[in-house]
Design an enzyme around this catalytic site. Structure first.
Site: not given
Length: 420
Positions: A22-23, A118, A123, A308, A400
């Site tokens: 995903k990233n 999120c 961040r 993560d 997601r």
């Protein structure tokens, strides 16, 4: 709003295919903005975040066509009609900020809303902006937007990140490919997703050296072309499903898995009593004893233990023999899953960036609520090992970052279903 129902059902056995990252995909998609030629991404994950990025790129005038059920993305930015990324889309996902560097590099101006995502800490995007400023960008933050311009184009520069930032490295790397002269990014992120992006950009004609190290050197070129690129395996999905047989027993093969993507994580699993062996198709994971052993975990940028996977690891250690300490050094406010695990019988004490986990022999099913993407799957892992039924609500977070969770776990014997 959907929920996930899980009934504890003992050991798992079978195979789980691991999707593209995903990233990585969320970083590769904005790279289309750097060229007017087609970019094709294969092994793309089918996730709501990918749909959000598709919507964002479409709002700029880019074309994104999902092929083969969404596992191939055909992108084209030959007719960009806007350089403004609106709040209504950007607020849904932090990765939206990654359109800033490519738009600025190719068109000389961009307006991008400050992002959402999120709720796992501040961040901030200040490092993204400082890196672009070093390349000559003129920035103005007003009305919740970053207004950026580089009338004469971006220029090569030397920028030393004060702290490692994956997103800021990605944004600066993409921008630097079209900057005039040489850009050197020091203390750059080393994640596999950065390496994947650099390889894709190189296929498009970029001149990049040093990916996988802390220093990236980019020689700017006048234009980039099209390319076809396979998205790297999702190491976070891989690590998550590696924990499934670790927490409830059994033996599961992760198709497409690679130890080099998660070396530090695999070392931690070995200390906890979980075996990870390479197979021709991926990785085989099994618990060596009835209960895993307590281990201490400190999250760190790659190649350290991934932040993560911290929530998922906490679920495992909640059932370990002994007391574990988890230290979160990447994001503040990332222990919001702890109270929900406690509802299932876990014994967890949180003090700032540290969590003390006293392992218990058995967790109990309970209604729980997902607070973010990784927290949601940590609760599902805990539910696999719990007695009775667990209902995980607010699983829109889950969608997601994980595709077909119920299907993948059910194929290995888990009793899990989605409640609409």
């Amino acid at each position: 709003m959907d929920s996930i129902l899980v009934r504890g059902n003992g050991p798992l056995k079978g195979q789980i295919p691991i999707a593209g990252a995903k990233n990585a995909c969320l970083t590769l998609m904005p790279a289309t903005l750097l060229t007017d030629e087609p970019l094709t991404l294969t092994n793309a994950p089918r996730l709501s975040d990918i749909r959000t990025m598709t919507q964002l790129l479409g709002s700029l005038g880019a074309e994104v066509a999902p092929l083969q059920g969404g596992q191939v993305l055909a992108l084209s930015s030959h007719d960009i009609t806007s350089q403004r990324a609106d709040y209504d889309i950007v607020r849904k996902m932090r990765a939206s900020i990654l359109v800033l560097g490519p738009l600025l590099a190719r068109f000389g101006h961009a307006e991008v809303s400050l992002p959402g995502g999120c709720a796992i800490g501040a961040r901030p995007v200040d490092l993204h902006l400082k890196a672009l400023e070093a390349m000559g960008a003129e920035l103005d933050l007003r009305d919740g937007y970053v207004h950026a311009k580089a009338p004469g184009g971006l220029k090569g520069a030397v920028f030393d990140f004060p702290i490692v930032s994956v997103g800021a490295t990605e944004n600066a790397l993409m921008a630097a490919t079209l900057a005039k002269g040489t850009t050197v990014l020091k203390n750059a992120a080393r994640e596999p997703e950065i390496v994947d992006l650099a390889r894709c950009l190189r296929r498009m004609g970029a001149q990049i050296e040093g990916e996988g190290t802390s220093t990236l050197t980019i020689q700017g070129v006048e234009r980039l072309g099209g390319a076809t690129h396979a998205v790297v395996t999702d190491r976070i999905e891989l690590g998550t499903y590696m924990l499934a047989p670790a927490i409830c027993g059994g033996e599961v093969e992760l198709l497409g898995g690679r130890i080099d993507l998660l070396a530090s994580f695999c070392e931690t699993l070995d200390k906890a009593g979980v075996s990870v062996t390479e197979t021709p198709a991926g990785l085989m994971v099994a618990r060596r004893e009835d209960r895993v052993r307590a281990v201490d975990v400190v999250t760190a940028p790659f190649p350290g233990f991934p932040t993560d996977l911290q929530a998922q690891m906490m679920a495992l250690l909640a059932t370990a023999d002994g007391t574990s300490i988890l230290e979160e050094r990447i994001f503040e406010n990332r222990f919001m899953h702890a109270p929900e695990l406690t509802r299932m019988g876990a014994r967890i004490e949180v003090h700032g960036g540290h969590a003390t986990v006293h392992g218990v022999e058995k967790l109990r099913g309970a209604p729980v609520m997902a607070t973010d993407l990784r927290a949601s799957v940590s609760l599902i892992l805990a539910a696999l090992a719990a007695e009775g039924e667990t209902v995980v609500s607010r699983v829109y977070h889950l969608d997601r970052g994980y595709e077909r969770v119920e299907e993948k776990l059910s194929a290995c014997g888990a009793l899990i279903e989605r409640i609409h």
